[in-house]
Design a protein around this motif. Structure first.
Motif, PDB file in Angstrom:
ATOM      1  N   ILE A   1       1.664  10.510  -2.126  1.00 31.24           N
ATOM      2  CA  ILE A   1       1.197  10.993  -0.819  1.00 31.24           C
ATOM      3  C   ILE A   1       1.752  10.163   0.330  1.00 31.24           C
ATOM      4  O   ILE A   1       1.199  10.145   1.408  1.00 31.24           O
ATOM      5  CB  ILE A   1      -0.348  11.023  -0.741  1.00 31.24           C
ATOM      6  CG1 ILE A   1      -0.956   9.666  -1.089  1.00 31.24           C
ATOM      7  CG2 ILE A   1      -0.918  12.109  -1.614  1.00 31.24           C
ATOM      8  CD1 ILE A   1      -2.470   9.622  -0.911  1.00 31.24           C
ATOM      9  N   ASP A   2       2.873   9.489   0.134  1.00 32.08           N
ATOM     10  CA  ASP A   2       3.505   8.732   1.203  1.00 32.08           C
ATOM     11  C   ASP A   2       4.992   8.650   0.904  1.00 32.08           C
ATOM     12  O   ASP A   2       5.438   8.958  -0.205  1.00 32.08           O
ATOM     13  CB  ASP A   2       2.889   7.335   1.320  1.00 32.08           C
ATOM     14  CG  ASP A   2       3.135   6.703   2.688  1.00 32.08           C
ATOM     15  OD1 ASP A   2       3.901   7.287   3.487  1.00 32.08           O
ATOM     16  OD2 ASP A   2       2.554   5.637   2.971  1.00 32.08           O
ATOM     17  N   ASN A   3       5.767   8.214   1.877  1.00 29.69           N
ATOM     18  CA  ASN A   3       7.203   8.058   1.662  1.00 29.69           C
ATOM     19  C   ASN A   3       7.479   6.786   0.874  1.00 29.69           C
ATOM     20  O   ASN A   3       6.819   5.759   1.086  1.00 29.69           O
ATOM     21  CB  ASN A   3       7.935   7.995   3.004  1.00 29.69           C
ATOM     22  CG  ASN A   3       7.862   9.301   3.756  1.00 29.69           C
ATOM     23  OD1 ASN A   3       8.002  10.368   3.160  1.00 29.69           O
ATOM     24  ND2 ASN A   3       7.634   9.240   5.060  1.00 29.69           N
ATOM     25  N   PRO A   4       8.462   6.793  -0.009  1.00 32.54           N
ATOM     26  CA  PRO A   4       8.805   5.596  -0.781  1.00 32.54           C
ATOM     27  C   PRO A   4       9.312   4.484   0.127  1.00 32.54           C
ATOM     28  O   PRO A   4       9.788   4.736   1.246  1.00 32.54           O
ATOM     29  CB  PRO A   4       9.918   6.090  -1.724  1.00 32.54           C
ATOM     30  CG  PRO A   4       9.789   7.567  -1.761  1.00 32.54           C
ATOM     31  CD  PRO A   4       9.272   7.972  -0.411  1.00 32.54           C
TER      32      PRO A   4
ATOM     33  N   LEU B   1       0.835  -1.202   0.000  1.00 25.83           N
ATOM     34  CA  LEU B   1       0.000   0.000   0.000  1.00 25.83           C
ATOM     35  C   LEU B   1       0.867   1.249   0.000  1.00 25.83           C
ATOM     36  O   LEU B   1       0.593   2.209  -0.724  1.00 25.83           O
ATOM     37  CB  LEU B   1      -0.923  -0.004   1.219  1.00 25.83           C
ATOM     38  CG  LEU B   1      -1.819   1.225   1.389  1.00 25.83           C
ATOM     39  CD1 LEU B   1      -2.707   1.440   0.165  1.00 25.83           C
ATOM     40  CD2 LEU B   1      -2.671   1.107   2.653  1.00 25.83           C
ATOM     41  N   GLN B   2       1.940   1.238   0.782  1.00 28.55           N
ATOM     42  CA  GLN B   2       2.864   2.379   0.813  1.00 28.55           C
ATOM     43  C   GLN B   2       3.511   2.586  -0.551  1.00 28.55           C
ATOM     44  O   GLN B   2       3.690   3.723  -0.995  1.00 28.55           O
ATOM     45  CB  GLN B   2       3.940   2.145   1.871  1.00 28.55           C
ATOM     46  CG  GLN B   2       4.897   3.316   2.043  1.00 28.55           C
ATOM     47  CD  GLN B   2       5.959   3.047   3.095  1.00 28.55           C
ATOM     48  OE1 GLN B   2       5.909   2.055   3.815  1.00 28.55           O
ATOM     49  NE2 GLN B   2       6.938   3.937   3.189  1.00 28.55           N
ATOM     50  N   LEU B   3       3.833   1.496  -1.222  1.00 28.41           N
ATOM     51  CA  LEU B   3       4.430   1.586  -2.554  1.00 28.41           C
ATOM     52  C   LEU B   3       3.465   2.239  -3.541  1.00 28.41           C
ATOM     53  O   LEU B   3       3.854   3.102  -4.339  1.00 28.41           O
ATOM     54  CB  LEU B   3       4.826   0.192  -3.047  1.00 28.41           C
ATOM     55  CG  LEU B   3       5.443   0.102  -4.442  1.00 28.41           C
ATOM     56  CD1 LEU B   3       6.722   0.924  -4.534  1.00 28.41           C
ATOM     57  CD2 LEU B   3       5.713  -1.356  -4.821  1.00 28.41           C
ATOM     58  N   ILE B   4       2.189   1.866  -3.470  1.00 30.60           N
ATOM     59  CA  ILE B   4       1.185   2.448  -4.374  1.00 30.60           C
ATOM     60  C   ILE B   4       0.958   3.921  -4.051  1.00 30.60           C
ATOM     61  O   ILE B   4       0.910   4.777  -4.940  1.00 30.60           O
ATOM     62  CB  ILE B   4      -0.145   1.675  -4.271  1.00 30.60           C
ATOM     63  CG1 ILE B   4       0.029   0.225  -4.734  1.00 30.60           C
ATOM     64  CG2 ILE B   4      -1.241   2.365  -5.096  1.00 30.60           C
ATOM     65  CD1 ILE B   4       0.504   0.073  -6.152  1.00 30.60           C
ATOM     66  N   LEU B   5       0.814   4.242  -2.762  1.00 30.10           N
ATOM     67  CA  LEU B   5       0.556   5.623  -2.369  1.00 30.10           C
ATOM     68  C   LEU B   5       1.712   6.546  -2.750  1.00 30.10           C
ATOM     69  O   LEU B   5       1.495   7.673  -3.198  1.00 30.10           O
ATOM     70  CB  LEU B   5       0.309   5.703  -0.859  1.00 30.10           C
ATOM     71  CG  LEU B   5      -0.994   5.082  -0.340  1.00 30.10           C
ATOM     72  CD1 LEU B   5      -1.056   5.158   1.181  1.00 30.10           C
ATOM     73  CD2 LEU B   5      -2.208   5.768  -0.954  1.00 30.10           C
ATOM     74  N   SER B   6       2.935   6.064  -2.589  1.00 33.20           N
ATOM     75  CA  SER B   6       4.097   6.911  -2.887  1.00 33.20           C
ATOM     76  C   SER B   6       4.374   7.017  -4.382  1.00 33.20           C
ATOM     77  O   SER B   6       4.727   8.092  -4.880  1.00 33.20           O
ATOM     78  CB  SER B   6       5.337   6.374  -2.168  1.00 33.20           C
ATOM     79  OG  SER B   6       5.664   5.066  -2.615  1.00 33.20           O
ATOM     80  N   SER B   7       4.185   5.932  -5.102  1.00 34.09           N
ATOM     81  CA  SER B   7       4.563   5.924  -6.520  1.00 34.09           C
ATOM     82  C   SER B   7       3.461   6.416  -7.448  1.00 34.09           C
ATOM     83  O   SER B   7       3.742   7.073  -8.444  1.00 34.09           O
ATOM     84  CB  SER B   7       4.964   4.498  -6.939  1.00 34.09           C
ATOM     85  OG  SER B   7       6.080   4.054  -6.201  1.00 34.09           O
ATOM     86  N   VAL B   8       2.204   6.113  -7.108  1.00 38.28           N
ATOM     87  CA  VAL B   8       1.094   6.501  -7.979  1.00 38.28           C
ATOM     88  C   VAL B   8       0.476   7.817  -7.518  1.00 38.28           C
ATOM     89  O   VAL B   8       0.259   8.733  -8.320  1.00 38.28           O
ATOM     90  CB  VAL B   8       0.010   5.406  -8.025  1.00 38.28           C
ATOM     91  CG1 VAL B   8      -1.148   5.835  -8.924  1.00 38.28           C
ATOM     92  CG2 VAL B   8       0.607   4.095  -8.532  1.00 38.28           C
ATOM     93  N   TYR B   9       0.204   7.936  -6.207  1.00 38.76           N
ATOM     94  CA  TYR B   9      -0.509   9.105  -5.696  1.00 38.76           C
ATOM     95  C   TYR B   9       0.408  10.160  -5.091  1.00 38.76           C
ATOM     96  O   TYR B   9      -0.054  11.262  -4.792  1.00 38.76           O
ATOM     97  CB  TYR B   9      -1.550   8.662  -4.665  1.00 38.76           C
ATOM     98  CG  TYR B   9      -2.563   7.705  -5.240  1.00 38.76           C
ATOM     99  CD1 TYR B   9      -3.526   8.142  -6.133  1.00 38.76           C
ATOM    100  CD2 TYR B   9      -2.550   6.362  -4.914  1.00 38.76           C
ATOM    101  CE1 TYR B   9      -4.460   7.265  -6.676  1.00 38.76           C
ATOM    102  CE2 TYR B   9      -3.472   5.475  -5.448  1.00 38.76           C
ATOM    103  CZ  TYR B   9      -4.417   5.932  -6.329  1.00 38.76           C
ATOM    104  OH  TYR B   9      -5.328   5.061  -6.868  1.00 38.76           O
TER     105      TYR B   9
END
Length: 397
Positions: free
Chosen positions: A73-76, A63-71
């Protein structure tokens, strides 16, 4: 005349009327706000993952990977070697691979290293300027340009990391060569540049680096598109089990997010519906007490030729007016809420929810509010048909 009399009766009972409208406003406002917020978040999440089959990055939370890479809005989850990702991209089932490299920002807006395919994927159009060609040239998203006041030809120094207060790379500056039109996607809030720009900035910043010819290049993650559904069925598990990389499917992770959000939203909608029901009860109590207090007045009007049906409609109109006032105030309240939430999301995540148009669900909500008002007003209004004119007038005289 019916409307004037009904409105005067509402004004005469200021406290009761205010309470009825307030409860209806809160119920309508909460449901409307949840409708708007839920739909806009779903639309934005769906648009940003459209066409993305897989995201590959460092091991960690998918989930963190998706949020950071697509959206964004998170740390990689970390960095991976470009060679390892290119090995995956050479698989015959892979149609396209878009590399992503991040690590710096300007005023909180992320600087994303990528290539022309990223622009093509999001179908971007230029408002001014051109595509970057050389290192340290950048293209700004529409919202980024608006909020930072940067224009084509301006230069700026980036800050290390994703925090706007990070150490600045003052030794080398980026130059703005293009600004994109608003795209209603994550691109609006990004600063886009080449992979070489990101590598160049960090090679100058970090000591003890190997020569470019011997160093293994790193990226943050990569977007993968498959030629057929077969790739989706086989490659994610293969990557997760047989490599140092992590493969995350955006559709699965986003569904998990909305499953969790859905529980909270459903609970709040139930609470809002209960508030609407309480509002209906308050309308019922208000009109019931009003009928008792105005029994003599009603009997007098009946003796002067007014029909019971006409008086019934007068009380019914009071309930409808209170419901309409509550509905309008609730819709306005939800728009104010969306505006405030959008400002907070924009400040913290550069993620806007700013569509204020009336939704289809709100039309049904309007019908529901009317029904609540009509039902709540009908029950006490039936008492008009039970008024004994002569007895009521005799009791009061």
């Amino acid at each position: 005349m019916l409307f004037k009399i009904s409105w005067k009766n509402i004004i005469d009972k200021k406290l009761n009327s205010f309470l009825c409208v307030l409860l209806m406003t809160l119920g309508i406002g909460m449901i409307s706000l949840l409708m708007l917020l839920g739909k806009q978040l779903q639309d934005k999440f769906a648009k940003n993952i459209s066409g993305i089959d897989l995201v590959v990055g460092a091991k960690g939370s998918p989930l963190q990977l998706i949020l950071s890479s697509v959206y964004q809005i998170d740390n990689p989850t970390g960095n991976v070697y470009l060679d390892d990702v290119q090995t995956i991209a050479q698989n015959p089932m892979v149609k396209e691979m878009i590399p992503l490299s991040m690590g710096d920002n300007f005023q909180g807006y992320r600087i994303l290293g990528t290539n022309k395919k990223y622009f093509e994927h999001f179908k971007t159009k230029f408002a001014s300027g051109k595509m970057f060609k050389a290192d340290l040239e950048v293209v700004l998203g529409g919202q980024t340009a608006l909020n930072t006041n940067l224009k084509v030809g301006d230069t700026f120094a980036s800050s290390h990391g994703l925090d706007s207060e990070g150490e600045k790379h003052n030794e080398r500056k980026y130059k703005v060569v293009g600004i994109l039109e608003f795209n209603n996607s994550v691109v609006d809030n990004l600063i886009l540049t080449s992979l070489g720009s990101v590598w160049s900035i960090h090679e100058n910043h970090e000591a003890g680096e190997m020569e470019d010819s011997t160093k293994k290049r790193e990226i943050t993650s990569a977007i993968i598109k498959f030629r057929s559904p077969m790739g989706m069925m086989t490659m994610p598990r293969n990557i997760n089990q047989n490599s140092k990389l992590q493969a995350a499917v955006p559709a699965i992770e986003v569904n998990r997010i909305f499953e969790l959000l859905g529980i909270g939203i459903d609970g709040l909608q139930v609470l809002a519906a209960v508030i609407m029901l309480i509002s209906g009860i308050s309308v019922f109590v208000s009109l019931y007490n009003s009928l008792k207090e105005r029994k003599y007045e009603m009997a007098l009007m009946l003796s002067m030729g007014a029909s019971r049906t006409r008086l019934f409609l007068m009380l019914l109109l009071e309930g409808i007016i209170l419901s309409l006032l509550g509905y309008v105030a609730g819709i306005l309240l939800s728009r104010i809420g969306i505006y405030l939430i959008s400002n907070q999301l924009s400040k913290k995540f550069h993620f806007d929810v700013n569509q204020f148009a009336l939704q289809t669900g709100e039309i049904y909500l309007f019908v529901g509010a009317l029904l609540v008002g009509i039902l709540a007003a009908s029950l006490p209004s039936i008492g008009i048909y039970r008024i004994n004119i002569s007895k009521t007038l005799a009791e009061e005289s």
